[in-house]
Enzyme design. Structure first.
Site, short mmCIF file in Angstrom:
data_model
loop_
_atom_site.label_atom_id
_atom_site.label_comp_id
_atom_site.label_asym_id
_atom_site.label_seq_id
_atom_site.Cartn_x
_atom_site.Cartn_y
_atom_site.Cartn_z
N ASP A 131 27.74 43.27 65.21
CA ASP A 131 27.76 42.77 66.59
C ASP A 131 26.39 42.79 67.28
OD1 ASP A 131 30.48 42.30 66.44
OD2 ASP A 131 31.02 44.26 67.25
N ARG A 166 36.46 14.81 64.18
CA ARG A 166 37.25 15.83 64.86
C ARG A 166 36.38 16.81 65.64
NH1 ARG A 166 41.08 17.02 59.63
NH2 ARG A 166 42.82 15.71 60.27
N GLN A 256 33.12 37.55 57.87
CA GLN A 256 31.77 37.75 58.45
C GLN A 256 31.22 39.15 58.18
OE1 GLN A 256 31.88 35.79 62.75
NE2 GLN A 256 33.91 36.39 62.05
O1 F6P Z 1 32.29 45.59 63.53
C1 F6P Z 1 32.51 45.15 64.84
C2 F6P Z 1 33.64 44.22 64.84
O2 F6P Z 1 33.38 43.34 63.82
C3 F6P Z 1 33.97 43.43 66.10
O3 F6P Z 1 33.22 42.28 66.28
C4 F6P Z 1 35.43 43.15 65.90
O4 F6P Z 1 36.08 42.91 67.10
C5 F6P Z 1 35.92 44.41 65.26
O5 F6P Z 1 34.83 44.91 64.53
C6 F6P Z 1 37.12 44.26 64.37
O6 F6P Z 1 37.20 45.34 63.52
P1 F6P Z 1 38.47 45.90 62.74
O7 F6P Z 1 39.36 44.77 62.45
O8 F6P Z 1 37.87 46.52 61.54
O9 F6P Z 1 39.09 46.91 63.64
#
Ligand code: F6P
Length: 326
Positions: A131, A166, A256
């Site tokens: 993030d 699209r 990601q």
């Molecule tokens: O690592 C941060 C992050 O990727 C955020 O962007 C995302 O909202 C969150 O982790 C989701 O993480 P998890 O599904 O592992 O709880």
């Protein structure tokens, strides 16, 4: 150098990020170099509570830099936020002779370090999250790789969107912050980028840019939505109702967070891992390692956690100009 600590524990906590393994390797190898024992703690703070740890030698971390994820596993630990959990973790540090602890993660991870430092353990945090939302550092391990993973996928989406004329609505990670969405959006030349930091006005932020593009004979569009900004499905609904364009939603999700780390993440992680051990060896504690894109420094955890990170406004401000062409 005569080290002020004899045994350093290292753990990864919170969401994983590509490059964490390179940081773990640097910690283990630097410990070995300075004659400090290194313990790998498994599954974040849960491992500290349960005594789930074992020695991490220079050989144990051989060949891990190219792997995504974290060889130490990771977890979010609600138990560690309780008085009892924290005390058990501190008892385990004492029992296992851990006088220095390095935790790789985000703000929540650093808050945990701070709590533990109250029990006499010297602590250092390494920023690791895709993030890039930690205020005291310009860069967090994993960000570059995650951005590039998203970009690669969106470039592929663009091919099919162009063929079918699209509008692609792509949701990227970022619950509370839109750094990744903004960076990726600029990189792919998105029509619109929606981030949690900015209040959403559909007409101004989404519909108008599409109409303007259409006036210039553009037939395909890409809208990047940070997961905390809006629901990608809602955005798609508004776009098709207001413009009549055929839309498709893609949620990139946890893809990601994976993949082999790119050079930047491997190198920054190595520098941060090395720096963290040095801080502890020299008698430092309660520090977060920071990198501003140029120099590596460290900052007091309390000071670092107090800081607020806003969106990169200079980057956000170019959007109107650079998205206005056909
Ligand atoms: O690592 C941060 C992050 O990727 C955020 O962007 C995302 O909202 C969150 O982790 C989701 O993480 P998890 O599904 O592992 O709880």
């Amino acid at each position: 150098m005569e080290s002020k600590v004899r045994r350093i524990g290292v753990l990864t906590s919170g969401g994983d990020a590509p490059g964490m393994n390179a940081a773990i390797r640097a910690v283990a190898r630097t410990c070995d170099f300075y004659g400090i024992e290194c313990l790998g703690i498994y599954r974040g703070y849960n491992g500290l509570i349960r005594g789930d740890m074992k020695p991490l030698t220079a050989q144990d971390v051989s060949g891990i830099t190219s792997y995504g994820g974290t060889m130490l596993y990771t977890a979010r630990s609600p138990e560690f936020t309780t008085e009892e959990g924290l005390k058990r973790a501190a008892d385990n540090c004492r029992f296992r002779g851990i006088d220095g602890l390095i935790a790789i993660g985000g703000d929540g991870t650093f808050r945990g370090l701070l709590d533990l430092s109250g029990y006499g353990v010297s602590v250092v945090g390494i920023p690791g999250t895709i993030d890039n939302d930690i205020a005291c550092t310009g860069y967090t391990i994993g960000y570059d790789t995650a951005c590039n993973t998203a970009i690669e996928s969106i470039d592929k989406l663009r091919d099919t969107m162009r063929s079918h004329e699209r509008c692609s609505i792509v949701e990227v990670m970022g619950h509370k912050t839109g750094h990744l969405a903004l960076y990726v959006g600029v990189a792919v030349g998105a029509t619109a980028i929606l981030v949690p930091e900015k209040e959403l006005d559909y007409e101004r932020d989404v519909i108008n840019p599409i109409r303007e593009g259409r006036n210039r004979n553009r037939t395909n569009f890409t809208i990047i939505v940070a997961e905390g900004a809006a629901s990608a499905n809602d955005v798609a609904k508004v776009v098709s109702e207001e413009t009549g364009i055929d839309t498709r939603v893609t949620i990139l999700g946890h893809v990601q967070r994976g993949g082999s780390p790119l050079a930047r993440d491997r190198v920054v992680a190595s520098m941060m891992g090395y720096s963290a051990v040095k801080v502890l060896a020299e008698g430092g504690t309660n520090r977060i390692i920071c990198y501003d894109g140029n120099v590596y420094t460290d900052i007091d955890i309390v000071e670092g956690l107090k800081m607020k990170k806003g969106l990169d406004e200079s980057l956000y401000n170019i959007l109107e100009a650079v998205t206005s062409g056909a």
